[in-house]
Design a protein around this motif. Sequence first.
Motif, PDB file in Angstrom:
ATOM      1  N   UNK A  81       0.793  -1.226   0.000  1.00 54.38           N
ATOM      2  CA  UNK A  81       0.000   0.000   0.000  1.00 54.38           C
ATOM      3  C   UNK A  81       0.830   1.283   0.000  1.00 54.38           C
ATOM      4  N   UNK A  82       2.071   1.191  -0.512  1.00 55.83           N
ATOM      5  CA  UNK A  82       2.973   2.339  -0.473  1.00 55.83           C
ATOM      6  C   UNK A  82       3.040   3.108  -1.791  1.00 55.83           C
ATOM      7  N   UNK A  83       2.715   2.448  -2.896  1.00 57.59           N
ATOM      8  CA  UNK A  83       2.707   3.110  -4.205  1.00 57.59           C
ATOM      9  C   UNK A  83       1.485   2.661  -4.991  1.00 57.59           C
ATOM     10  N   UNK A  84       1.155   3.457  -5.994  1.00 57.89           N
ATOM     11  CA  UNK A  84       0.125   3.070  -6.959  1.00 57.89           C
ATOM     12  C   UNK A  84       0.759   3.121  -8.346  1.00 57.89           C
ATOM     13  N   UNK A  85       0.209   2.327  -9.226  1.00 54.30           N
ATOM     14  CA  UNK A  85       0.674   2.286 -10.612  1.00 54.30           C
ATOM     15  C   UNK A  85      -0.551   2.424 -11.491  1.00 54.30           C
ATOM     16  N   UNK A  86      -0.471   3.304 -12.474  1.00 52.07           N
ATOM     17  CA  UNK A  86      -1.606   3.499 -13.372  1.00 52.07           C
ATOM     18  C   UNK A  86      -1.098   3.807 -14.777  1.00 52.07           C
ATOM     19  N   UNK A  87      -1.939   3.505 -15.735  1.00 52.99           N
ATOM     20  CA  UNK A  87      -1.587   3.666 -17.142  1.00 52.99           C
ATOM     21  C   UNK A  87      -1.476   5.137 -17.523  1.00 52.99           C
ATOM     22  N   UNK A  88      -0.448   5.463 -18.293  1.00 56.66           N
ATOM     23  CA  UNK A  88      -0.263   6.804 -18.832  1.00 56.66           C
ATOM     24  C   UNK A  88      -1.274   6.997 -19.962  1.00 56.66           C
ATOM     25  N   UNK A  89      -2.109   8.001 -19.863  1.00 55.84           N
ATOM     26  CA  UNK A  89      -3.146   8.229 -20.868  1.00 55.84           C
ATOM     27  C   UNK A  89      -2.559   8.668 -22.213  1.00 55.84           C
ATOM     28  N   UNK A  90      -1.362   9.254 -22.193  1.00 52.66           N
ATOM     29  CA  UNK A  90      -0.721   9.698 -23.427  1.00 52.66           C
ATOM     30  C   UNK A  90       0.059   8.590 -24.122  1.00 52.66           C
ATOM     31  N   UNK A  91       0.458   7.575 -23.367  1.00 60.38           N
ATOM     32  CA  UNK A  91       1.228   6.450 -23.909  1.00 60.38           C
ATOM     33  C   UNK A  91       0.703   5.187 -23.237  1.00 60.38           C
ATOM     34  N   UNK A  92      -0.166   4.485 -23.909  1.00 64.96           N
ATOM     35  CA  UNK A  92      -0.895   3.359 -23.333  1.00 64.96           C
ATOM     36  C   UNK A  92       0.033   2.247 -22.815  1.00 64.96           C
ATOM     37  N   UNK A  93       1.228   2.141 -23.392  1.00 69.13           N
ATOM     38  CA  UNK A  93       2.160   1.076 -22.987  1.00 69.13           C
ATOM     39  C   UNK A  93       2.910   1.411 -21.700  1.00 69.13           C
ATOM     40  N   UNK A  94       2.834   2.646 -21.271  1.00 64.01           N
ATOM     41  CA  UNK A  94       3.618   3.109 -20.130  1.00 64.01           C
ATOM     42  C   UNK A  94       2.740   3.240 -18.883  1.00 64.01           C
ATOM     43  N   UNK A  95       3.323   2.920 -17.739  1.00 61.59           N
ATOM     44  CA  UNK A  95       2.638   3.069 -16.456  1.00 61.59           C
ATOM     45  C   UNK A  95       3.376   4.089 -15.604  1.00 61.59           C
ATOM     46  N   UNK A  96       2.625   4.963 -14.953  1.00 62.29           N
ATOM     47  CA  UNK A  96       3.197   5.903 -13.990  1.00 62.29           C
ATOM     48  C   UNK A  96       3.124   5.283 -12.602  1.00 62.29           C
TER      49      UNK A  96
END
Length: 159
Positions: A81-96
């Motif tokens: 529960x220390x980080x979240x990962x989500x898809x970059x809306x500008x680059x679908x292959x990348x996660x922030x």
Amino acid sequence: MDKEKIFYELMETIYETSRLISSYENVPRKYGTEDELYMIEVHTLNLIGDQIKTTTSEIAEIKNCTKSAVSQMVDKLIKKGLVIKYRNLDNYREFHIELTPKGKIVYEYHKNLDLEEYRSHLKNLEQFTAEDFQKYITVLNLINHRTQSVLNDKKSKAY
């Protein structure tokens, strides 16, 4: 003692420091939450927290390790529960990747802990000047640069 012998002693001292730091990093600690975390986890949180948002590729480059290793670490941090990962809306292959509120607590706690620890070390090193520290930083940066070059050569030959 001649320059070569002193340099050899310096390198041996650096290796001993590296071994001690490695042992120190392998002891789990609490950083302001109920979780016991290893320093590698906390240092990864620091890399994430130092950025507004980041990716596994960016962290892997900074840590000089594989994206796969970073992904595994990020997955552990997500489970805690220390980080979240989500898809970059500008680059679908990348996660922030970003810190959660709980991750921010650990991040801030560790930053403050480092400041206290560094101040404690500094008290033991009062006989050294800022210029002495700067010379040591310069030497270490040159050694690090040479080591990085060797690592890069080995990586390029592996492909």
